[in-house]
Scaffold this motif. Structure first.
Motif, PDB file in Angstrom:
ATOM      1  N   GLN A  77       0.824  -1.216   0.000  1.00 27.85           N
ATOM      2  CA  GLN A  77       0.000   0.000   0.000  1.00 27.85           C
ATOM      3  C   GLN A  77       0.855   1.262   0.000  1.00 27.85           C
ATOM      4  O   GLN A  77       0.485   2.266  -0.606  1.00 27.85           O
ATOM      5  CB  GLN A  77      -0.947   0.011   1.196  1.00 27.85           C
ATOM      6  N   ALA A  78       2.003   1.211   0.661  1.00 25.38           N
ATOM      7  CA  ALA A  78       2.900   2.371   0.725  1.00 25.38           C
ATOM      8  C   ALA A  78       3.743   2.521  -0.541  1.00 25.38           C
ATOM      9  O   ALA A  78       4.445   3.506  -0.697  1.00 25.38           O
ATOM     10  CB  ALA A  78       3.810   2.254   1.944  1.00 25.38           C
ATOM     11  N   GLY A  79       3.664   1.543  -1.436  1.00 19.51           N
ATOM     12  CA  GLY A  79       4.446   1.617  -2.660  1.00 19.51           C
ATOM     13  C   GLY A  79       5.904   1.238  -2.474  1.00 19.51           C
ATOM     14  O   GLY A  79       6.746   1.592  -3.303  1.00 19.51           O
ATOM     15  N   LEU A  80       6.224   0.512  -1.410  1.00 15.21           N
ATOM     16  CA  LEU A  80       7.603   0.092  -1.182  1.00 15.21           C
ATOM     17  C   LEU A  80       7.879  -1.307  -1.702  1.00 15.21           C
ATOM     18  O   LEU A  80       8.997  -1.619  -2.111  1.00 15.21           O
ATOM     19  CB  LEU A  80       7.940   0.173   0.307  1.00 15.21           C
ATOM     20  N   LEU A  81       6.866  -2.150  -1.685  1.00 12.78           N
ATOM     21  CA  LEU A  81       6.964  -3.477  -2.279  1.00 12.78           C
ATOM     22  C   LEU A  81       5.900  -3.620  -3.355  1.00 12.78           C
ATOM     23  O   LEU A  81       4.846  -2.994  -3.270  1.00 12.78           O
ATOM     24  CB  LEU A  81       6.731  -4.585  -1.238  1.00 12.78           C
ATOM     25  N   ALA A  82       6.209  -4.434  -4.337  1.00 14.10           N
ATOM     26  CA  ALA A  82       5.232  -4.785  -5.370  1.00 14.10           C
ATOM     27  C   ALA A  82       4.841  -6.242  -5.154  1.00 14.10           C
ATOM     28  O   ALA A  82       5.674  -7.067  -4.763  1.00 14.10           O
ATOM     29  CB  ALA A  82       5.822  -4.601  -6.758  1.00 14.10           C
ATOM     30  N   ARG A  83       3.584  -6.549  -5.401  1.00 13.05           N
ATOM     31  CA  ARG A  83       3.090  -7.922  -5.307  1.00 13.05           C
ATOM     32  C   ARG A  83       2.896  -8.441  -6.725  1.00 13.05           C
ATOM     33  O   ARG A  83       2.306  -7.771  -7.570  1.00 13.05           O
ATOM     34  CB  ARG A  83       1.770  -7.982  -4.535  1.00 13.05           C
ATOM     35  N   GLU A  84       3.403  -9.647  -6.965  1.00 14.47           N
ATOM     36  CA  GLU A  84       3.274 -10.277  -8.278  1.00 14.47           C
ATOM     37  C   GLU A  84       2.862 -11.726  -8.093  1.00 14.47           C
ATOM     38  O   GLU A  84       3.049 -12.289  -7.020  1.00 14.47           O
ATOM     39  CB  GLU A  84       4.628 -10.254  -9.013  1.00 14.47           C
ATOM     40  N   ARG A  85       2.335 -12.307  -9.144  1.00 14.08           N
ATOM     41  CA  ARG A  85       2.003 -13.728  -9.108  1.00 14.08           C
ATOM     42  C   ARG A  85       2.411 -14.344 -10.434  1.00 14.08           C
ATOM     43  O   ARG A  85       2.119 -13.811 -11.500  1.00 14.08           O
ATOM     44  CB  ARG A  85       0.519 -13.932  -8.864  1.00 14.08           C
ATOM     45  N   GLU A  86       3.118 -15.456 -10.344  1.00 17.87           N
ATOM     46  CA  GLU A  86       3.514 -16.204 -11.530  1.00 17.87           C
ATOM     47  C   GLU A  86       2.296 -16.962 -12.062  1.00 17.87           C
ATOM     48  O   GLU A  86       1.489 -17.451 -11.262  1.00 17.87           O
ATOM     49  CB  GLU A  86       4.611 -17.221 -11.177  1.00 17.87           C
ATOM     50  N   PRO A  87       2.167 -17.071 -13.378  1.00 18.71           N
ATOM     51  CA  PRO A  87       1.053 -17.870 -13.913  1.00 18.71           C
ATOM     52  C   PRO A  87       1.103 -19.294 -13.353  1.00 18.71           C
ATOM     53  O   PRO A  87       2.163 -19.920 -13.323  1.00 18.71           O
ATOM     54  CB  PRO A  87       1.308 -17.868 -15.424  1.00 18.71           C
ATOM     55  N   GLY A  88      -0.024 -19.758 -12.874  1.00 19.00           N
ATOM     56  CA  GLY A  88      -0.123 -21.102 -12.321  1.00 19.00           C
ATOM     57  C   GLY A  88       0.312 -21.228 -10.871  1.00 19.00           C
ATOM     58  O   GLY A  88       0.140 -22.269 -10.269  1.00 19.00           O
ATOM     59  N   ASP A 104       1.734 -15.421  -3.806  1.00 23.99           N
ATOM     60  CA  ASP A 104       2.171 -14.092  -4.215  1.00 23.99           C
ATOM     61  C   ASP A 104       3.663 -13.984  -3.975  1.00 23.99           C
ATOM     62  O   ASP A 104       4.208 -14.589  -3.052  1.00 23.99           O
ATOM     63  CB  ASP A 104       1.449 -13.016  -3.393  1.00 23.99           C
ATOM     64  N   HIS A 105       4.316 -13.192  -4.822  1.00 24.52           N
ATOM     65  CA  HIS A 105       5.733 -12.898  -4.647  1.00 24.52           C
ATOM     66  C   HIS A 105       5.864 -11.394  -4.432  1.00 24.52           C
ATOM     67  O   HIS A 105       5.116 -10.610  -5.021  1.00 24.52           O
ATOM     68  CB  HIS A 105       6.537 -13.309  -5.893  1.00 24.52           C
ATOM     69  N   TYR A 106       6.816 -11.018  -3.610  1.00 19.50           N
ATOM     70  CA  TYR A 106       7.028  -9.615  -3.279  1.00 19.50           C
ATOM     71  C   TYR A 106       8.445  -9.222  -3.674  1.00 19.50           C
ATOM     72  O   TYR A 106       9.377 -10.009  -3.540  1.00 19.50           O
ATOM     73  CB  TYR A 106       6.814  -9.383  -1.776  1.00 19.50           C
ATOM     74  N   ARG A 107       8.565  -8.009  -4.177  1.00 19.92           N
ATOM     75  CA  ARG A 107       9.866  -7.473  -4.560  1.00 19.92           C
ATOM     76  C   ARG A 107       9.875  -5.977  -4.270  1.00 19.92           C
ATOM     77  O   ARG A 107       8.821  -5.367  -4.079  1.00 19.92           O
ATOM     78  CB  ARG A 107      10.161  -7.723  -6.035  1.00 19.92           C
ATOM     79  N   ILE A 108      11.071  -5.400  -4.255  1.00 18.07           N
ATOM     80  CA  ILE A 108      11.195  -3.952  -4.110  1.00 18.07           C
ATOM     81  C   ILE A 108      10.403  -3.330  -5.256  1.00 18.07           C
ATOM     82  O   ILE A 108      10.515  -3.752  -6.403  1.00 18.07           O
ATOM     83  CB  ILE A 108      12.669  -3.517  -4.157  1.00 18.07           C
ATOM     84  N   TYR A 109       9.599  -2.327  -4.950  1.00 13.43           N
ATOM     85  CA  TYR A 109       8.685  -1.736  -5.931  1.00 13.43           C
ATOM     86  C   TYR A 109       9.399  -1.162  -7.153  1.00 13.43           C
ATOM     87  O   TYR A 109       8.922  -1.267  -8.266  1.00 13.43           O
ATOM     88  CB  TYR A 109       7.851  -0.636  -5.253  1.00 13.43           C
ATOM     89  N   ASP A 110      10.541  -0.546  -6.931  1.00 12.49           N
ATOM     90  CA  ASP A 110      11.186   0.238  -7.970  1.00 12.49           C
ATOM     91  C   ASP A 110      12.690   0.058  -7.830  1.00 12.49           C
ATOM     92  O   ASP A 110      13.210   0.031  -6.723  1.00 12.49           O
ATOM     93  CB  ASP A 110      10.797   1.713  -7.757  1.00 12.49           C
ATOM     94  N   ASP A 111      13.398  -0.057  -8.957  1.00 12.34           N
ATOM     95  CA  ASP A 111      14.858  -0.158  -8.899  1.00 12.34           C
ATOM     96  C   ASP A 111      15.471   1.066  -8.230  1.00 12.34           C
ATOM     97  O   ASP A 111      16.556   1.007  -7.688  1.00 12.34           O
ATOM     98  CB  ASP A 111      15.453  -0.328 -10.298  1.00 12.34           C
ATOM     99  N   ASP A 112      14.785   2.171  -8.295  1.00 12.18           N
ATOM    100  CA  ASP A 112      15.258   3.407  -7.677  1.00 12.18           C
ATOM    101  C   ASP A 112      14.366   3.702  -6.469  1.00 12.18           C
ATOM    102  O   ASP A 112      13.751   4.756  -6.357  1.00 12.18           O
ATOM    103  CB  ASP A 112      15.206   4.544  -8.709  1.00 12.18           C
ATOM    104  N   VAL A 113      14.320   2.752  -5.558  1.00  4.79           N
ATOM    105  CA  VAL A 113      13.365   2.785  -4.452  1.00  4.79           C
ATOM    106  C   VAL A 113      13.528   4.023  -3.569  1.00  4.79           C
ATOM    107  O   VAL A 113      12.536   4.585  -3.111  1.00  4.79           O
ATOM    108  CB  VAL A 113      13.436   1.492  -3.607  1.00  4.79           C
ATOM    109  N   TRP A 114      14.741   4.488  -3.352  1.00 10.00           N
ATOM    110  CA  TRP A 114      14.917   5.627  -2.456  1.00 10.00           C
ATOM    111  C   TRP A 114      14.407   6.919  -3.074  1.00 10.00           C
ATOM    112  O   TRP A 114      13.844   7.761  -2.382  1.00 10.00           O
ATOM    113  CB  TRP A 114      16.363   5.728  -1.978  1.00 10.00           C
ATOM    114  N   SER A 115      14.571   7.084  -4.375  1.00  8.44           N
ATOM    115  CA  SER A 115      13.973   8.256  -5.030  1.00  8.44           C
ATOM    116  C   SER A 115      12.460   8.199  -4.899  1.00  8.44           C
ATOM    117  O   SER A 115      11.806   9.210  -4.634  1.00  8.44           O
ATOM    118  CB  SER A 115      14.353   8.306  -6.507  1.00  8.44           C
TER     119      SER A 115
END
Length: 170
Positions: free
Chosen positions: A72-83, A87-98
């Protein structure tokens, strides 16, 4: 279980706790701060909630609320692989601090609005000098923020981080 892998993980967790304390002092709740610090410091690109729970040595229930807050804060992104059911979580943006710093711009805008109105309401005296100086500072910060981010991105392009050890060919 003891040995180098455990020692490395213990060192990672000590860092996570230290950095999470700083994040908590900055306003992030404790468990989201721990999860975010872990994702920053651990080497994987993506994590399931179960992997985060195991890595942090906490219950999956503790991870659930933390990742929801970070998404919700935009710090992590939630993704799901087909099948996949997880859920998988990753840093939202490669430039997370900006991204994090630019999220402060609406707050700076609000400061300038309230300070401007307050200056008009208070008139002369009653701390007007300090309010005017604070307003000037907030306006300066709002103007400088995008320029600073631009300079950071240029610096980052000119000084890329070294490749991960896993990406270096032997």
């Amino acid at each position: 279980m003891t040995g180098p892998a455990t020692d490395d993980h213990d060192a990672l967790l000590r860092f996570v706790e230290q950095f999470a304390l700083v994040l908590t002092e900055s306003g992030l709740p404790r468990m989201p701060a721990r999860v975010f610090a872990y994702v920053l410091a651990e080497d994987a690109e993506r994590y399931t909630a179960a992997e985060l729970a195991e890595g942090l040595r906490v219950s999956p229930a503790a991870i659930s609320g933390a990742v929801r807050s970070l998404v919700q804060a935009g710090l992590l992104a939630r993704e799901r692989e087909p099948g996949s059911r997880a859920d998988h979580y990753r840093i939202y943006d490669d430039d997370v601090w900006s991204h994090i710093i630019m999220q402060r711009e609406p707050l700076l805008r609000r400061y300038t609005t309230v300070l401007s109105e307050g200056l008009g309401t208070l008139g002369e005296g009653r701390g007007a000098r300090r309010i005017a100086e604070t307003l000037d500072y907030m306006q300066f910060m709002r103007a400088e923020l995008p320029l600073m981010i631009e300079r950071w991105r240029k610096h980052r392009a000119e000084h890329p981080p070294p490749p991960d050890a896993s990406e270096v060919e032997e």
